[in-house]
Design an enzyme around this catalytic site. Structure first.
Site, short mmCIF file in Angstrom:
data_model
loop_
_atom_site.label_atom_id
_atom_site.label_comp_id
_atom_site.label_asym_id
_atom_site.label_seq_id
_atom_site.Cartn_x
_atom_site.Cartn_y
_atom_site.Cartn_z
N ARG A 57 40.51 38.01 29.40
CA ARG A 57 39.15 38.48 29.15
C ARG A 57 39.05 39.99 28.97
O ARG A 57 38.45 40.48 28.02
CB ARG A 57 38.20 38.12 30.31
CG ARG A 57 37.50 36.82 30.18
CD ARG A 57 37.24 36.27 31.56
NE ARG A 57 38.54 36.01 32.18
CZ ARG A 57 39.21 34.90 32.00
NH1 ARG A 57 38.72 33.94 31.29
NH2 ARG A 57 40.40 34.74 32.54
N THR A 58 39.61 40.74 29.92
CA THR A 58 39.40 42.18 29.88
C THR A 58 40.05 42.76 28.63
O THR A 58 39.44 43.53 27.89
CB THR A 58 39.99 42.83 31.16
OG1 THR A 58 39.45 42.16 32.28
CG2 THR A 58 39.66 44.30 31.24
N LYS A 86 62.22 51.57 30.21
CA LYS A 86 63.41 52.45 30.09
C LYS A 86 63.30 53.62 31.05
O LYS A 86 64.03 54.59 30.95
CB LYS A 86 63.52 52.99 28.66
CG LYS A 86 63.72 51.94 27.59
CD LYS A 86 63.87 52.64 26.24
CE LYS A 86 63.91 51.64 25.10
NZ LYS A 86 63.81 52.33 23.79
N ARG A 107 45.51 48.87 32.00
CA ARG A 107 45.62 48.07 33.22
C ARG A 107 47.05 48.19 33.71
O ARG A 107 48.01 48.14 32.94
CB ARG A 107 45.30 46.60 32.95
CG ARG A 107 45.66 45.70 34.13
CD ARG A 107 45.20 44.28 33.93
NE ARG A 107 43.76 44.17 34.06
CZ ARG A 107 43.11 43.01 34.09
NH1 ARG A 107 43.77 41.87 34.02
NH2 ARG A 107 41.81 42.97 34.23
N HIS A 135 38.12 47.81 39.37
CA HIS A 135 37.94 47.18 38.05
C HIS A 135 36.53 47.52 37.58
O HIS A 135 35.62 46.69 37.60
CB HIS A 135 38.13 45.66 38.20
CG HIS A 135 38.37 44.94 36.91
ND1 HIS A 135 38.04 45.46 35.69
CD2 HIS A 135 38.91 43.72 36.66
CE1 HIS A 135 38.37 44.59 34.74
NE2 HIS A 135 38.90 43.53 35.31
N1 ASP Z 1 40.21 39.05 36.14
C1 ASP Z 1 39.93 39.68 37.41
C2 ASP Z 1 40.87 40.85 37.62
O1 ASP Z 1 41.60 41.23 36.72
C3 ASP Z 1 39.93 38.72 38.55
C4 ASP Z 1 41.21 38.00 38.85
O2 ASP Z 1 42.25 38.24 38.21
O3 ASP Z 1 41.17 37.17 39.76
O4 ASP Z 1 40.86 41.42 38.69
#
Ligand code: ASP
Length: 337
Positions: A57-58, A86, A107, A135
């Protein structure tokens, strides 16, 4: 807060008026996100979408949000295929990628790593999740969704009653959401977690200092009673040393139609940042609630695009120019929103 050129690393950097500004811009993104109008306001701009931890999703919604503003997306989705494997430092990667991009979403599994990366970046960096820490875009879309869900029944965030359930120790979404709730007043918060996976003490203390009424319990059934909203979370298996350790807690808290009917107020909003663990041994949010009108999980994901479009439009300073390039969508679009 002056948005253009600013890194978005933590929700702690926002005042209430900043959050309201983001929500206002997010509202104005609806015709574009909902495929009625096209804008090219970011035509020629490049997003470096760097995900060194799993994400659906993100990653996709940040990419989609940038595309919907007319920009291009370059993705790195794996440590193994990046020079980090590396031995390259975050500093060097940031110096290089910020020469190729106009904005970066990152991320990374290590708390604080996105901030470290941002210090070396020459363009704005948006935190897509740094380990168990924060987040920010998820918390913004969660609060935005909450505002809409409660607003549609004449309620507000101030004075609401919310229960957060599950792995509150490692869940970065509940950490960031709690920080945003500190900008509001008079909230009743029930934290339901196994003792070992309780919300970090400093966050609980700060919630109380903000005037909220916080109760901690490991008893889900007792905690479910008398809430406007349930915010469920997944056991964050990737933050445990072994899968066996995570298995101890998996499946401990489950919500299905029968439990909802028995313990919750009618119409309690059900939220989850997703992914939900749908394996039989976990099944934390059962499919038998999929058609329940108070299940807001897919409205959360739709709202995520609006929020992420707003973050790009604000950090790149174009939110007032979007309409200038607006044209009608020429292709067939089914009404899906
Ligand atoms: N998608 C959310 C996160 O990246 C929640 C999860 O992974 O449980 O933190």
């Amino acid at each position: 807060m002056d948005f253009p050129g600013t890194h978005i690393l933590s929700v702690k950097q926002f005042e209430l008026e900043d959050v309201e500004k983001i929500f206002k811009v997010a509202d104005s993104m609806e015709p574009y996100a909902h495929r009625r109008l096209i804008t090219k306001v970011l035509e020629g701009a490049i997003l470096g979408n760097m995900f060194f931890e799993p994400s659906t999703r993100t990653r996709v919604s940040f990419g989609c949000a940038f595309n919907l503003l007319g920009g291009h997306v370059r993705e790195t989705t794996d440590v193994k295929t990046s020079a980090i494997s590396k031995g390259e430092s975050l500093y060097d990667t940031a110096r290089v990628i910020s020469g190729y991009s106009d904005v970066i979403v990152m991320r990374h599994p290590k708390p604080g790593s996105v901030e470290e990366f941002a210090r070396a970046s020459r363009v704005p960096v948006l935190n897509g999740g740094d380990g168990a820490n924060e987040h920010p875009s998820q918390a913004l879309l969660d609060l935005y969704t909450l505002k809409k869900e409660l607003g549609s029944r004449g309620q507000d965030i101030d004075g609401m009653k919310i229960a957060m359930v599950g792995d509150l120790k490692h869940g970065r979404t509940v950490h960031s959401l709690s920080q945003l709730l500190m900008l509001h007043k008079n909230i009743k918060i029930t934290l339901i977690a196994p003792t070992e996976l309780r919300m970090p003490e400093d966050i609980v203390n700060d919630l109380r200092k903000s005037g909220h009424d916080v109760t901690e319990t490991d008893d889900m059934e007792a905690g479910l009673v008398d809430n406007d909203t349930l915010y469920l979370t997944r056991i964050q298996e990737e933050r445990f040393t072994t899968k066996i350790e995570a298995d101890i807690y998996r499946g401990r808290y489950r919500l299905n139609q029968a439990i909802y009917t028995r313990y919750c107020q009618p119409n309690t909003v059900i939220m989850h940042p997703l992914p939900r663990d749908s394996r039989a041994e976990a099944n934390e949010l059962d499919n038998d609630l999929n058609l329940h009108p108070s299940l807001a999980i897919f409205r959360q994901t739709d709202n995520g695009v609006l929020i992420r479009m707003a973050l790009f439009a604000l950090t790149l300073g174009v939110y007032e120019n979007i309409e200038e390039t607006a044209t009608e969508v020429p292709w067939y679009t089914e009404r899906r929103f």
